[in-house]
Motif scaffolding. Sequence first.
Motif, PDB file in Angstrom:
ATOM      1  N   HIS A   1       0.846  -1.194   0.000  1.00  0.00           N
ATOM      2  CA  HIS A   1       0.000   0.000   0.000  1.00  0.00           C
ATOM      3  C   HIS A   1       0.885   1.249   0.000  1.00  0.00           C
ATOM      4  N   ILE A   2       0.782   2.053  -1.060  1.00  0.00           N
ATOM      5  CA  ILE A   2       1.540   3.299  -1.166  1.00  0.00           C
ATOM      6  C   ILE A   2       0.611   4.463  -0.843  1.00  0.00           C
ATOM      7  N   LEU A   3       0.973   5.244   0.157  1.00  0.00           N
ATOM      8  CA  LEU A   3       0.226   6.453   0.495  1.00  0.00           C
ATOM      9  C   LEU A   3       0.945   7.631  -0.140  1.00  0.00           C
ATOM     10  N   VAL A   4       0.284   8.288  -1.065  1.00  0.00           N
ATOM     11  CA  VAL A   4       0.882   9.402  -1.797  1.00  0.00           C
ATOM     12  C   VAL A   4       0.372  10.724  -1.211  1.00  0.00           C
ATOM     13  N   ILE A   5       1.297  11.612  -0.923  1.00  0.00           N
ATOM     14  CA  ILE A   5       0.959  12.955  -0.461  1.00  0.00           C
ATOM     15  C   ILE A   5       1.295  13.918  -1.590  1.00  0.00           C
ATOM     16  N   SER A   6       0.278  14.593  -2.098  1.00  0.00           N
ATOM     17  CA  SER A   6       0.487  15.556  -3.183  1.00  0.00           C
ATOM     18  C   SER A   6      -0.602  16.616  -3.106  1.00  0.00           C
ATOM     19  N   GLN A   7      -0.199  17.852  -2.908  1.00  0.00           N
ATOM     20  CA  GLN A   7      -1.201  18.920  -2.803  1.00  0.00           C
ATOM     21  C   GLN A   7      -2.000  19.044  -4.090  1.00  0.00           C
ATOM     22  N   TYR A   8      -1.424  18.590  -5.203  1.00  0.00           N
ATOM     23  CA  TYR A   8      -2.094  18.671  -6.504  1.00  0.00           C
ATOM     24  C   TYR A   8      -2.325  17.259  -7.043  1.00  0.00           C
ATOM     25  N   PHE A   9      -3.525  16.999  -7.521  1.00  0.00           N
ATOM     26  CA  PHE A   9      -3.829  15.697  -8.111  1.00  0.00           C
ATOM     27  C   PHE A   9      -5.053  15.848  -9.007  1.00  0.00           C
ATOM     28  N   TYR A  10      -5.360  14.787  -9.726  1.00  0.00           N
ATOM     29  CA  TYR A  10      -6.501  14.777 -10.637  1.00  0.00           C
ATOM     30  C   TYR A  10      -7.723  15.445  -9.983  1.00  0.00           C
ATOM     31  N   PRO A  11      -8.434  16.331 -10.717  1.00  0.00           N
ATOM     32  CA  PRO A  11      -8.317  16.661 -12.139  1.00  0.00           C
ATOM     33  C   PRO A  11      -7.264  17.714 -12.487  1.00  0.00           C
TER      34      PRO A  11
ATOM     35  N   LEU B   1      -0.371  27.103   3.741  1.00  0.00           N
ATOM     36  CA  LEU B   1      -0.492  26.811   5.171  1.00  0.00           C
ATOM     37  C   LEU B   1      -1.714  25.960   5.479  1.00  0.00           C
ATOM     38  N   SER B   2      -2.816  26.208   4.770  1.00  0.00           N
ATOM     39  CA  SER B   2      -4.051  25.472   5.065  1.00  0.00           C
ATOM     40  C   SER B   2      -3.891  23.989   4.773  1.00  0.00           C
ATOM     41  N   PHE B   3      -3.099  23.644   3.752  1.00  0.00           N
ATOM     42  CA  PHE B   3      -2.871  22.230   3.455  1.00  0.00           C
ATOM     43  C   PHE B   3      -2.088  21.567   4.587  1.00  0.00           C
ATOM     44  N   VAL B   4      -1.124  22.287   5.151  1.00  0.00           N
ATOM     45  CA  VAL B   4      -0.319  21.735   6.245  1.00  0.00           C
ATOM     46  C   VAL B   4      -1.176  21.529   7.490  1.00  0.00           C
ATOM     47  N   VAL B   5      -1.981  22.530   7.831  1.00  0.00           N
ATOM     48  CA  VAL B   5      -2.835  22.425   9.019  1.00  0.00           C
ATOM     49  C   VAL B   5      -3.834  21.279   8.863  1.00  0.00           C
ATOM     50  N   ALA B   6      -4.499  21.239   7.700  1.00  0.00           N
ATOM     51  CA  ALA B   6      -5.457  20.162   7.453  1.00  0.00           C
ATOM     52  C   ALA B   6      -4.756  18.811   7.432  1.00  0.00           C
ATOM     53  N   GLY B   7      -3.526  18.796   6.905  1.00  0.00           N
ATOM     54  CA  GLY B   7      -2.758  17.554   6.866  1.00  0.00           C
ATOM     55  C   GLY B   7      -2.365  17.065   8.251  1.00  0.00           C
TER      56      GLY B   7
ATOM     57  N   ILE C   1       5.975  11.226  -1.354  1.00  0.00           N
ATOM     58  CA  ILE C   1       5.597  12.641  -1.413  1.00  0.00           C
ATOM     59  C   ILE C   1       6.007  13.210  -2.766  1.00  0.00           C
ATOM     60  N   PHE C   2       5.036  13.724  -3.501  1.00  0.00           N
ATOM     61  CA  PHE C   2       5.292  14.354  -4.802  1.00  0.00           C
ATOM     62  C   PHE C   2       5.450  15.850  -4.557  1.00  0.00           C
ATOM     63  N   GLU C   3       6.709  16.319  -4.562  1.00  0.00           N
ATOM     64  CA  GLU C   3       6.975  17.694  -4.140  1.00  0.00           C
ATOM     65  C   GLU C   3       7.238  18.617  -5.315  1.00  0.00           C
ATOM     66  N   VAL C   4       6.153  19.228  -5.803  1.00  0.00           N
ATOM     67  CA  VAL C   4       6.297  20.486  -6.523  1.00  0.00           C
ATOM     68  C   VAL C   4       5.988  21.551  -5.480  1.00  0.00           C
ATOM     69  N   SER C   5       6.318  22.797  -5.762  1.00  0.00           N
ATOM     70  CA  SER C   5       6.047  23.836  -4.760  1.00  0.00           C
ATOM     71  C   SER C   5       4.574  23.791  -4.353  1.00  0.00           C
TER      72      SER C   5
ATOM     73  N   LYS D   1      -1.661  -1.064  -4.065  1.00  0.00           N
ATOM     74  CA  LYS D   1      -2.804  -0.295  -3.604  1.00  0.00           C
ATOM     75  C   LYS D   1      -2.321   1.142  -3.415  1.00  0.00           C
ATOM     76  N   VAL D   2      -3.055   2.103  -3.970  1.00  0.00           N
ATOM     77  CA  VAL D   2      -2.609   3.495  -3.917  1.00  0.00           C
ATOM     78  C   VAL D   2      -3.707   4.377  -3.331  1.00  0.00           C
ATOM     79  N   THR D   3      -3.352   5.120  -2.295  1.00  0.00           N
ATOM     80  CA  THR D   3      -4.235   6.126  -1.718  1.00  0.00           C
ATOM     81  C   THR D   3      -3.536   7.473  -1.820  1.00  0.00           C
ATOM     82  N   VAL D   4      -4.258   8.487  -2.276  1.00  0.00           N
ATOM     83  CA  VAL D   4      -3.681   9.825  -2.432  1.00  0.00           C
ATOM     84  C   VAL D   4      -4.359  10.797  -1.474  1.00  0.00           C
ATOM     85  N   ILE D   5      -3.552  11.484  -0.687  1.00  0.00           N
ATOM     86  CA  ILE D   5      -4.037  12.580   0.140  1.00  0.00           C
ATOM     87  C   ILE D   5      -3.704  13.868  -0.597  1.00  0.00           C
ATOM     88  N   THR D   6      -4.729  14.630  -0.944  1.00  0.00           N
ATOM     89  CA  THR D   6      -4.524  15.826  -1.758  1.00  0.00           C
ATOM     90  C   THR D   6      -5.481  16.919  -1.314  1.00  0.00           C
ATOM     91  N   GLY D   7      -5.458  18.038  -2.016  1.00  0.00           N
ATOM     92  CA  GLY D   7      -6.335  19.147  -1.693  1.00  0.00           C
ATOM     93  C   GLY D   7      -7.527  19.213  -2.627  1.00  0.00           C
TER      94      GLY D   7
END
Length: 403
Positions: free
Chosen positions: A4-14, A86-92, A108-112, A32-38
């Motif tokens: 199970h890979i947990l992906v953290i990316s503030q940006y994701f589909y769409p 900041l809101s993504f960090v707090v919610a995260g 972690i997919f790190e673009v700015s 198995k892939v789960t993405v935590i995004t905004g």
Amino acid sequence: MGKHILVISQYFYPEHFRINDICTEWVKRGYKVTVITGIPNYPQGKYYDGYGLVKKRKETFNGIEILRIPLIPRGDNAIMLVLNYLSFVVAGFLWKSFTNIKADYVFIFEVSPMTQALPGVWFAKSRKVPCYLYVQDLWPENVEIITGIKNKYIIGSIGKMVNYIYARCTRIFTTSNRFIKSIHDRGVPIDKIEYWPQYAEDFYIPLEKTSIPEIPDNAFNIIFAGNIGIAQGLDILPKAAALLKEKICKKIRFIIVGDGRYKNELINIVESSGLTEVFKFIPKQPAEKIPEFIAASDAAFLSLSDNALFAMTIPAKLQSYMACGIPTIASAAGETDDIINESNSGVCSLPGDVEGLVENIIKLSNKTEEELRQLGSNARKYYDVHFNKKMLLENMDKYFNVM
């Protein structure tokens, strides 16, 4: 079901980022892939239609489970952008504290912004699982360039955060060879860092030269497709267009496909300079359609602002252009320049060098169709050797099969 890979990316589909395809491929490979995004809002700065604080917070895409944590949209000014980060960090942090998700790895997919890595680092530490970081943008260098902030206390604080993240990652992957030294210089052991370049999605393929209604074939058409932001350095194009009008009779047209924070300003510059006949702006398109626009063009353009950081960067669109087998005209330095010259797939001048860019455009526009085809063929051959998707994914697989 595999690991199970947990992906953290503030940006994701769409929203369109390469992590969408990477996750899709991992599902195909049995993970198995789960993405935590905004909540999607990039690049327009407002929530996409159909999404919101209470709408579509859970979604499935290509077998990927998507969980959207609340965040403030980017808006159109610096204050909103900071609040977005900041809101993504707090919610995260809140999500990490209460989630019952179990995962074997964090990726972690790190673009700015780099701040988005914090929830992933915290989750990995609390669950005692490996944490992999994929660095696309170097911080705090990127902050200084994009925001103009030079305050040593602010930059120093960001630097401490970056060091904290790096120290708590099991392995760090980079999109550019030149990033490795910068990360190593922050105290990260060299054997913890690996070059893992981006690839282009499967729909980026060479198509037969064609014409489409959006791109009239009565000119040498140079296409730019992607985010229209400050970092892209597109302010060079109106300057080049003005010079070209003086130097040659052959019609040159710049096709700008996409959206972004700098788009309106760029349009205003074009209009106030009397260059509207030299430019054609096309709204943001589905990524799958971009190869059709490329096939209707004679060359593709990419540029980066004149900065030492961007000389270390390989913009993702370079792989897209090369995969489509089109000659590239670049206003860039460093690694991008190296790749274009090594592959013999186009021409490159230094960032900000308007006259050099104009000379290269004239040089390419005077080539025969056969010569242009050969440059495009060189691009695709280089892509197949150095940015091959299957090869890169198999290389990453070995890090997901160590437990």
